[in-house]
Design an enzyme around this catalytic site. Structure first.
Site, short mmCIF file in Angstrom:
data_model
loop_
_atom_site.label_atom_id
_atom_site.label_comp_id
_atom_site.label_asym_id
_atom_site.label_seq_id
_atom_site.Cartn_x
_atom_site.Cartn_y
_atom_site.Cartn_z
N ARG A 41 0.82 -1.22 0.00
CA ARG A 41 0.00 0.00 0.00
C ARG A 41 0.85 1.26 0.00
NH1 ARG A 41 -4.23 -1.93 4.65
NH2 ARG A 41 -5.25 -3.58 3.49
N ARG A 45 -3.10 6.37 -0.45
CA ARG A 45 -3.63 6.63 0.88
C ARG A 45 -2.82 7.56 1.77
NH1 ARG A 45 -6.97 1.88 3.51
NH2 ARG A 45 -4.97 0.92 4.01
N ARG A 54 -6.48 11.59 -6.96
CA ARG A 54 -7.65 10.72 -6.87
C ARG A 54 -8.93 11.48 -6.53
NH1 ARG A 54 -8.64 5.92 -4.51
NH2 ARG A 54 -10.76 6.63 -4.87
#
Length: 358
Positions: A41, A45, A54
């Site tokens: 990841r 994020r 995003r």
């Protein structure tokens, strides 16, 4: 088919730009200039630049835009100087690509409109073709040109974890519906996982043939099983996936959460590298896995919320436990948490590189 041929009978071309990278050397259990680092990841994020690009774009849509995928995948390489990029996608992308009605709901995760519960439902799981995910081929082409000597890791969800989402209809803490099928209708369960193994293998092949230098199979939820159940009801499907891509000659990584009791079996399923979460020290994990495998891991991702001194102290513990391994790729024991300070990740990469420089 020989071990050195692809599914089309062609000998794989050696990606010379990435072949001698520290990451691929470690996966092959060869001497490295420093312990390579990447983070699950890492693409997303925690990065403000990720949130910016995003903004207003649903998760699954963002996975289908090649230029956006390229940008997001490259962001942590630029910022952290990690030794490998991980392709930005989601484990349910191939399921969406074959026409299943599902979505990734913010704060919830993948949600399946009509769960798979009966034999008739299997008909909805058709074969995946390269044309179904042409955006993956395009994005990896863009990425490999940009990455140069930095390897790109392709990935897919493992059959058990995909089945868990499909049968439950979404995330679960107990997997009661999936386990009920596994125990109560083992033939249907086996056929479901076998179908998912074919879809997963096809998805990984697309990524490898487009230029991925390694692949990781995420079996995120398989730690919910006892070893005997894993061996009987899950391992055959995972092994089928690994065998399907064996001829490409790229390293195959297998990772799950809470899998301390399953590490040996996960290696036996066909992985070249076994991912270890933070619960088992790497020297003990090596004993459980046995010889002939590299290990990946395994700093607790929550440590990054502590002080730099605490992070470095625990990182030294991980590196000391890995000192006798045949091959070691430094990673977290699970994915980067969304609120992680990106600078903490950058400092961690630099610390591992400096401390392990040969």
């Amino acid at each position: 088919m020989s071990a050195n041929e692809t599914s089309t009978g062609q000998r794989p071309t050696r990606p010379s730009a990435t072949y001698d990278s520290a990451f691929l050397k470690a996966c092959r259990r060869e001497p490295v200039p420093h312990t390579p680092v990447w983070f699950m990841r890492q693409a997303g994020r925690s990065l403000p630049e990720y949130r910016k690009v995003r903004e207003g774009i649903p998760m699954l849509e963002s996975c289908m835009r090649p230029e956006l995928v390229t940008e997001i995948t490259l962001q942590p390489v630029r910022r952290h100087d990690v030794d490998a990029a991980i392709y930005f996608s989601d484990i349910v992308v191939p399921l969406k690509a074959i026409g299943l009605d599902l979505d990734i709901k913010p704060g919830v995760g993948p949600v399946v409109e009509q769960p798979i519960r009966t034999r008739a439902d299997l008909a909805r799981l058709r074969d995946l073709t390269p044309e179904d995910v042409s955006y993956v081929t395009e994005a990896i082409g863009l990425l490999t040109r940009e990455l140069g000597s930095t390897p790109l890791i392709g990935f897919a969800g493992a059959p058990f974890t995909l089945a868990s989402y499909l049968v439950e209809g979404g995330p679960s803490r107990t997997y009661e519906n999936a386990k009920a099928m596994m125990y109560g209708d083992p033939e249907l369960w086996a056929d479901l996982l076998d179908r998912l193994a074919d879809i997963t293998a096809a998805f990984l092949k697309v990524q490898i043939e487009a230029g991925a230098s390694a692949v990781q199979l995420f079996d995120s939820w398989v730690g919910a099983l006892a070893p005997a159940d894993y061996r009987r009801s899950v391992m055959p499907a995972s092994a089928k996936v690994f065998q399907a891509v064996a001829g490409y000659g790229v390293p195959r990584i297998h990772f799950g959460v809470g899998t301390g009791e399953l590490l040996k079996l996960m290696g036996e399923a066909g992985a070249d590298v076994v991912g270890v979460d933070w619960r088992v020290p790497l020297d003990e994990a090596a004993r459980r896995v046995g010889p002939g495998k590299a290990l990946q891991g395994n700093l607790d991702p929550t440590l990054l919320f502590s002080t730099t001194e605490a992070v470095e102290a625990k990182t030294r513990e991980v590196l000391d436990a890995a000192a006798g391994l045949e091959g070691h790729v430094f990673n977290l024991g699970h994915g980067v948490l969304p609120a992680t300070d990106p600078d903490a990740l950058t400092r961690l990469v630099e610390y591992v590189h400096t401390r392990t420089a040969r």
